[in-house]
Design an enzyme around this catalytic site. Structure first.
Site, PDB file in Angstrom:
ATOM      1  N   HIS A  18       0.838  -1.212   0.000  1.00  0.00           N
ATOM      2  CA  HIS A  18       0.000   0.000   0.000  1.00  0.00           C
ATOM      3  C   HIS A  18       0.873   1.263   0.000  1.00  0.00           C
ATOM      4  O   HIS A  18       0.586   2.223  -0.711  1.00  0.00           O
ATOM      5  CB  HIS A  18      -0.904   0.040   1.252  1.00  0.00           C
ATOM      6  CG  HIS A  18      -1.908  -1.065   1.332  1.00  0.00           C
ATOM      7  ND1 HIS A  18      -2.100  -1.804   2.477  1.00  0.00           N
ATOM      8  CD2 HIS A  18      -2.784  -1.552   0.423  1.00  0.00           C
ATOM      9  CE1 HIS A  18      -3.063  -2.694   2.275  1.00  0.00           C
ATOM     10  NE2 HIS A  18      -3.481  -2.565   1.034  1.00  0.00           N
ATOM     11  N   LYS A  42     -15.527  -7.555   4.118  1.00  0.00           N
ATOM     12  CA  LYS A  42     -14.455  -8.384   4.660  1.00  0.00           C
ATOM     13  C   LYS A  42     -14.555  -8.386   6.184  1.00  0.00           C
ATOM     14  O   LYS A  42     -15.116  -7.459   6.769  1.00  0.00           O
ATOM     15  CB  LYS A  42     -13.095  -7.816   4.252  1.00  0.00           C
ATOM     16  CG  LYS A  42     -12.855  -7.921   2.756  1.00  0.00           C
ATOM     17  CD  LYS A  42     -11.541  -7.309   2.382  1.00  0.00           C
ATOM     18  CE  LYS A  42     -11.357  -7.379   0.873  1.00  0.00           C
ATOM     19  NZ  LYS A  42     -10.269  -6.523   0.411  1.00  0.00           N
ATOM     20  N   ARG A  91      -2.257  -6.399  -8.471  1.00  0.00           N
ATOM     21  CA  ARG A  91      -1.069  -7.195  -8.175  1.00  0.00           C
ATOM     22  C   ARG A  91      -0.979  -8.414  -9.075  1.00  0.00           C
ATOM     23  O   ARG A  91       0.017  -8.667  -9.718  1.00  0.00           O
ATOM     24  CB  ARG A  91      -1.093  -7.657  -6.701  1.00  0.00           C
ATOM     25  CG  ARG A  91      -1.042  -6.524  -5.706  1.00  0.00           C
ATOM     26  CD  ARG A  91      -1.533  -6.970  -4.353  1.00  0.00           C
ATOM     27  NE  ARG A  91      -2.900  -7.487  -4.452  1.00  0.00           N
ATOM     28  CZ  ARG A  91      -3.599  -7.955  -3.434  1.00  0.00           C
ATOM     29  NH1 ARG A  91      -3.056  -7.999  -2.235  1.00  0.00           N
ATOM     30  NH2 ARG A  91      -4.830  -8.383  -3.586  1.00  0.00           N
ATOM     31  N   SER A 129      -3.220  -8.091   2.794  1.00  0.00           N
ATOM     32  CA  SER A 129      -3.503  -7.896   4.225  1.00  0.00           C
ATOM     33  C   SER A 129      -4.045  -9.191   4.829  1.00  0.00           C
ATOM     34  O   SER A 129      -3.755  -9.533   5.975  1.00  0.00           O
ATOM     35  CB  SER A 129      -4.506  -6.764   4.425  1.00  0.00           C
ATOM     36  OG  SER A 129      -3.976  -5.556   3.956  1.00  0.00           O
TER      37      SER A 129
HETATM   38  O1  PNS Z   1      -9.205  -2.831  -0.093  1.00  0.00           O
HETATM   39  P1  PNS Z   1     -10.525  -3.333  -0.582  1.00  0.00           P
HETATM   40  O2  PNS Z   1     -11.259  -4.043   0.528  1.00  0.00           O
HETATM   41  O3  PNS Z   1     -10.411  -4.180  -1.825  1.00  0.00           O
HETATM   42  O4  PNS Z   1     -11.383  -2.028  -0.964  1.00  0.00           O
HETATM   43  C1  PNS Z   1     -12.686  -2.153  -1.455  1.00  0.00           C
HETATM   44  C2  PNS Z   1     -13.407  -0.793  -1.467  1.00  0.00           C
HETATM   45  C3  PNS Z   1     -13.433  -0.177  -0.096  1.00  0.00           C
HETATM   46  C4  PNS Z   1     -12.697   0.144  -2.421  1.00  0.00           C
HETATM   47  C5  PNS Z   1     -14.862  -1.074  -1.995  1.00  0.00           C
HETATM   48  O5  PNS Z   1     -15.470  -2.047  -1.180  1.00  0.00           O
HETATM   49  C6  PNS Z   1     -15.737   0.180  -2.023  1.00  0.00           C
HETATM   50  O6  PNS Z   1     -15.622   0.984  -2.918  1.00  0.00           O
HETATM   51  N1  PNS Z   1     -16.612   0.345  -1.007  1.00  0.00           N
HETATM   52  C7  PNS Z   1     -17.504   1.477  -0.922  1.00  0.00           C
HETATM   53  C8  PNS Z   1     -18.948   1.126  -1.301  1.00  0.00           C
HETATM   54  C9  PNS Z   1     -19.142   1.237  -2.799  1.00  0.00           C
HETATM   55  O7  PNS Z   1     -19.036   2.287  -3.396  1.00  0.00           O
HETATM   56  N2  PNS Z   1     -19.443   0.071  -3.418  1.00  0.00           N
HETATM   57  C10 PNS Z   1     -19.602  -0.026  -4.835  1.00  0.00           C
HETATM   58  C11 PNS Z   1     -18.242  -0.162  -5.492  1.00  0.00           C
HETATM   59  S1  PNS Z   1     -18.361  -1.048  -6.969  1.00  0.00           S
END
Ligand code: PNS
Length: 163
Positions: A18, A42, A91, A129
């Protein structure tokens, strides 16, 4: 006008991968907002405040970086910050399907916001993570994966959870 990019994620916890991505994003944009999702599907180990604090500490030497929590729809949040670009790390090929779905969903919701994918340095390509938490639970050495202060926080958190 300053160019702002948002780097969203759950960061549970922040890894060297990150941090590498924040630096790469900062090379391309004047201002990078690291947006820490309060909620996630998660199973999060750290609270949003803890994840924000760790990211602040991990990026404190990098100018033009701001860390804050967000909730709700990511594209709405990006608009509220006047950001037209979102950065995500890519990645492995296994990331692709989830990232592709997310980028296209966000594009449908907000066509004026771009998602840019950035590859980390190859040394960090395998970091996740999730696996780091597993190594921590099993008492493995985390020095290759996270800063020392994050390793300490992981150990403390897991000790408390065991009690
Ligand atoms: O690190 P991660 O867990 O892969 O991040 C995922 C994240 C937080 C970017 C995604 O879950 C997100 O955008 N959450 C906010 C809710 C939202 O907008 N959902 C629709 C996205 S397609």
């Amino acid at each position: 006008m300053k160019k702002t990019a948002i780097y969203p994620g759950s960061f549970d916890p922040v890894t060297f991968g990150h941090i590498d991505l924040v630096k790469r994003a900062r090379d391309m944009f004047d201002h990078v907002i690291v947006a820490v999702a309060r909620a996630s599907d998660k199973n999060l180990l750290f609270s949003a405040d803890e994840r924000v604090d760790m990211l602040k500490q991990a990026t404190k030497g990098i100018k033009g970086v701001h860390v804050e929590p967000f909730e709700g729809l990511l594209v709405k949040y990006a608009k509220s910050r006047k950001a037209r670009v979102m950065i995500r790390g890519l990645r492995m090929i296994s990331d692709f399907e989830y990232e592709f779905q997310m980028a296209l969903t966000n594009k449908r919701l907000a066509p004026d916001i771009e998602t840019i994918y950035v590859m980390p340095q190859e040394a960090f390509c395998y970091l996740s993570s999730k696996l780091i938490k597993e190594v921590a639970v099993l008492g493995g050495d985390l020095k290759y994966f996270v800063p020392t202060f994050v390793e300490e926080k992981l150990k403390t958190k897991l000790r408390k959870k065991r009690k």
